[in-house]
Design a protein around this motif. Sequence first.
Motif: not given
Length: 221
Positions: A21-23, A116-117, A195-198, A208-210
């Motif tokens: 559920x992160x955007x 989230x960050x 976390x994931x690089x976009x 983004x990290x969540x």
Amino acid sequence: MSSGHRLPGMPGAVAVALPDGVFAAYAPIGALETPEQPAGDVGRGLPRWRVAERVGARRLLTTLVGAVAPTGTGHLAVGSRAGGQPYLPDRPDLEVSLAHSGGVVAAAVHTRGGAVGVDVQEPYPVGDALVRRCCPQGAVALLRHDRSTRDAAVARIWTVQESCAKATGRGLGIRPWRIPVGPDQEHGWWRHLRWRTLPPTGGTPWSCAWEPIDDRKGATP
């Protein structure tokens, strides 16, 4: 919302859907020009360019929230907690994050209320010492690259480290450069955070990290 979704009214903005559920959304400030400004403090007394970054990031955030977690009517206010973290006073069910660098802004929202960050970083010339500090395990390989490749890699690594730091609510206080991120690593875990690089839009790295959420048990390990 799929990866690369365009936000309404912002032709230059791109939003991506992440698990749990992160955007997250990313945009050049020029895509956010509007006669209206979002409610909330945007930094009185700051230089105009800095205010533009802060206003742009908040405009992007409120538009993102309106697209993925709409409720009620009117404009959302964006407040700041004592430690500087942004929050939505009218939406305590959501956690949010903001970032800006070099004319680019980013925003993220966790619609399930987990931490989230988000961070974005325009590449800039970095010295050997900073390469070794941010990526000690991959420093030897990075230092063999040409300067532009090295600068871009360090910027991307830093966005991961900073997004994780933001998600803890402590920012630089946790010494984010100590968070292990490999030079070719695109996703991973740190402590309880995922976390994931976009995909960089316009060449500026962002990540983004969540906090993953299991609806049955709360935060996943």
